[in-house]
Structure formats: structure tokens, C-alpha cells
Design a protein around this motif. Structure first.
Motif, PDB file in Angstrom:
ATOM      1  N   ARG A   1     -41.173 -60.975  33.126  1.00  0.00           N
ATOM      2  CA  ARG A   1     -40.170 -61.357  34.393  1.00  0.00           C
ATOM      3  C   ARG A   1     -40.803 -61.359  35.312  1.00  0.00           C
ATOM      4  NH1 ARG A   1     -35.320 -62.401  33.536  1.00  0.00           N
ATOM      5  NH2 ARG A   1     -34.405 -61.713  31.564  1.00  0.00           N
ATOM      6  N   LEU A   2     -41.688 -59.999  36.022  1.00  0.00           N
ATOM      7  CA  LEU A   2     -42.157 -60.213  36.547  1.00  0.00           C
ATOM      8  C   LEU A   2     -43.826 -60.700  36.333  1.00  0.00           C
ATOM      9  CD1 LEU A   2     -42.591 -56.630  37.420  1.00  0.00           C
ATOM     10  CD2 LEU A   2     -41.564 -57.583  38.383  1.00  0.00           C
ATOM     11  N   GLN A   3     -44.367 -61.789  36.226  1.00  0.00           N
ATOM     12  CA  GLN A   3     -45.389 -62.774  36.476  1.00  0.00           C
ATOM     13  C   GLN A   3     -44.776 -63.707  36.460  1.00  0.00           C
ATOM     14  OE1 GLN A   3     -47.249 -63.255  32.386  1.00  0.00           O
ATOM     15  NE2 GLN A   3     -49.240 -63.423  33.071  1.00  0.00           N
ATOM     16  N   ARG A   4     -43.412 -64.437  35.658  1.00  0.00           N
ATOM     17  CA  ARG A   4     -43.232 -65.513  36.192  1.00  0.00           C
ATOM     18  C   ARG A   4     -42.305 -65.596  38.200  1.00  0.00           C
ATOM     19  NH1 ARG A   4     -38.186 -66.999  36.182  1.00  0.00           N
ATOM     20  NH2 ARG A   4     -37.243 -64.619  35.526  1.00  0.00           N
ATOM     21  N   LEU A   5     -41.584 -64.750  37.971  1.00  0.00           N
ATOM     22  CA  LEU A   5     -41.360 -64.642  39.739  1.00  0.00           C
ATOM     23  C   LEU A   5     -42.557 -64.416  40.951  1.00  0.00           C
ATOM     24  CD1 LEU A   5     -38.784 -61.557  38.818  1.00  0.00           C
ATOM     25  CD2 LEU A   5     -38.423 -64.111  39.429  1.00  0.00           C
ATOM     26  N   ARG A   6     -43.556 -64.171  40.600  1.00  0.00           N
ATOM     27  CA  ARG A   6     -45.136 -64.005  40.722  1.00  0.00           C
ATOM     28  C   ARG A   6     -45.337 -65.495  41.096  1.00  0.00           C
ATOM     29  NH1 ARG A   6     -45.311 -58.660  39.702  1.00  0.00           N
ATOM     30  NH2 ARG A   6     -45.628 -56.924  41.532  1.00  0.00           N
ATOM     31  N   LYS A   7     -45.578 -66.063  39.570  1.00  0.00           N
ATOM     32  CA  LYS A   7     -46.027 -67.034  39.911  1.00  0.00           C
ATOM     33  C   LYS A   7     -46.016 -68.242  40.184  1.00  0.00           C
ATOM     34  CE  LYS A   7     -47.902 -69.844  36.218  1.00  0.00           C
ATOM     35  NZ  LYS A   7     -47.965 -70.429  34.564  1.00  0.00           N
ATOM     36  N   THR A   8     -44.431 -68.342  40.036  1.00  0.00           N
ATOM     37  CA  THR A   8     -43.737 -69.400  41.033  1.00  0.00           C
ATOM     38  C   THR A   8     -43.356 -68.890  42.528  1.00  0.00           C
ATOM     39  OG1 THR A   8     -41.057 -68.009  40.739  1.00  0.00           O
ATOM     40  CG2 THR A   8     -42.036 -69.930  38.797  1.00  0.00           C
ATOM     41  N   GLY A   9     -43.549 -67.554  42.630  1.00  0.00           N
ATOM     42  CA  GLY A   9     -43.399 -68.072  44.248  1.00  0.00           C
ATOM     43  C   GLY A   9     -42.185 -67.473  44.402  1.00  0.00           C
ATOM     44  N   VAL A  10     -41.169 -66.377  43.517  1.00  0.00           N
ATOM     45  CA  VAL A  10     -40.353 -66.097  44.117  1.00  0.00           C
ATOM     46  C   VAL A  10     -40.364 -64.825  45.041  1.00  0.00           C
ATOM     47  CG1 VAL A  10     -38.115 -64.650  43.470  1.00  0.00           C
ATOM     48  CG2 VAL A  10     -38.815 -66.885  42.371  1.00  0.00           C
ATOM     49  N   ILE A  11     -41.513 -63.794  44.206  1.00  0.00           N
ATOM     50  CA  ILE A  11     -41.974 -62.914  44.815  1.00  0.00           C
ATOM     51  C   ILE A  11     -43.732 -63.718  45.951  1.00  0.00           C
ATOM     52  CG2 ILE A  11     -43.632 -60.658  45.079  1.00  0.00           C
ATOM     53  CD1 ILE A  11     -41.559 -60.647  42.076  1.00  0.00           C
TER      54      ILE A  11
END
Length: 157
Positions: free
Chosen positions: A44-54
């Protein structure tokens, strides 16, 4: 064309609230607090970073302990609002390391800057570079913060 916002579910929101307040929490603690497995949290953290949410993982420095303890708020009105002129002044503000935040706003002023400087002498030099020498500034108003009551970029999810 507008880019669709990534899907964020309840687990993501809990995870985002935790890392927003402390992005150094161990993965195990994050997993325990939101009741998911370590691999699920990592994914989840990886996805949130990749999509720019983080958008960034950063350390926040203490102004008092770094010697950059004067906060200045500046309202800037430009002379010419032609696109090229606005792009040039935006770039000037973007490239100035003392400008922490810059907002292009509606109303009687055009830009609001939040700046962190060592002292008023440094700010005076920056006014020469940013507002006088750079051009296209009709006027600017300076507000010196007496106290940093609240400083945050946290988002309520």
C-alpha cells in the motif's frame, strides 16, 4: 485533461494519517495499528508513493536550532499579468530557497509567500533580488511572524 485521483480506501486513510504524523514508524507498528500484514502495508505504501498520494517523505527541521528562525509572510502585487511575466516571477520564487511556500491567489494581491530567513538583514537582501532587481513587482507588503503558532501541511482525511 484532468488525471483521476487514485482510489484510497479506509485502510489507506488510516495508513496515511499515521505516516503523515510520523513517517519513521516501523512497518510492523503500522501493520499492527491498522490491522494488516507487513506485506500488505508495504504494498500500500509503495502504491501511495507511486501514484503521488504521498508526494514526499521529509524531515522537518527546528527553525530555532538551525538559525533560520524568522518567518516572513509577504503579499506581492505584480505590475504585468501577462503569462510570460507571471511565469518569470513564479520561477524566481520557485528558485529562492528561502521561499518555503508560494501561492498564486485571487483578489487585490497576486502572490503570497511564506519565507524562512536567518534575520532581517537576509530578508532585506532578498527583497532587493526578488522584488526590485527582478522586476514586475508593483508593491509588496511584509509581515514578520512574532510566533509560529501552528505550522503544518497535514491533510485531514
Amino acid at each position: 485533461m484532468k488525471v483521476a485521483a487514485p482510489t484510497v480506501d479506509g485502510f489507506d486513510r488510516l495508513l496515511l494519517e499515521l505516516v503523515q504524523s510520523n513517517n519513521q514508524l516501523p512497518m510492523r507498528e503500522l501493520a499492527e495499528q491498522i490491522n494488516l500484514s507487513l506485506p500488505a502495508v508495504a504494498k500500500r505504501l509503495q502504491r501511495l508513493r507511486k501514484t503521488g498520494v504521498i508526494s514526499s517523505d521529509r524531515s522537518i527541521l527546528s527553525p530555532e536550532l538551525t538559525g533560520v528562525s524568522t518567518t516572513i509572510v509577504v503579499n506581492v502585487s505584480v505590475e504585468n499579468e501577462a503569462v510570460e511575466q507571471l511565469d518569470e516571477i513564479r520561477q524566481r520564487f520557485l528558485s529562492c530557497p528561502q521561499v518555503q511556500q508560494c501561492y498564486y491567489v485571487t483578489g487585490d494581491i497576486d502572490f503570497i509567500l511564506i519565507m524562512a530567513v536567518k534575520d532581517m538583514k537576509q530578508y532585506e537582501q532578498l527583497t532587493r533580488e526578488l522584488f526590485f532587481e527582478g522586476g514586475n513587482v508593483r508593491r509588496f507588503r511584509t509581515f514578520v511572524a512574532m510566533e509560529r503558532v501552528k505550522v503544518s501541511l497535514d491533510l485531514k482525511l
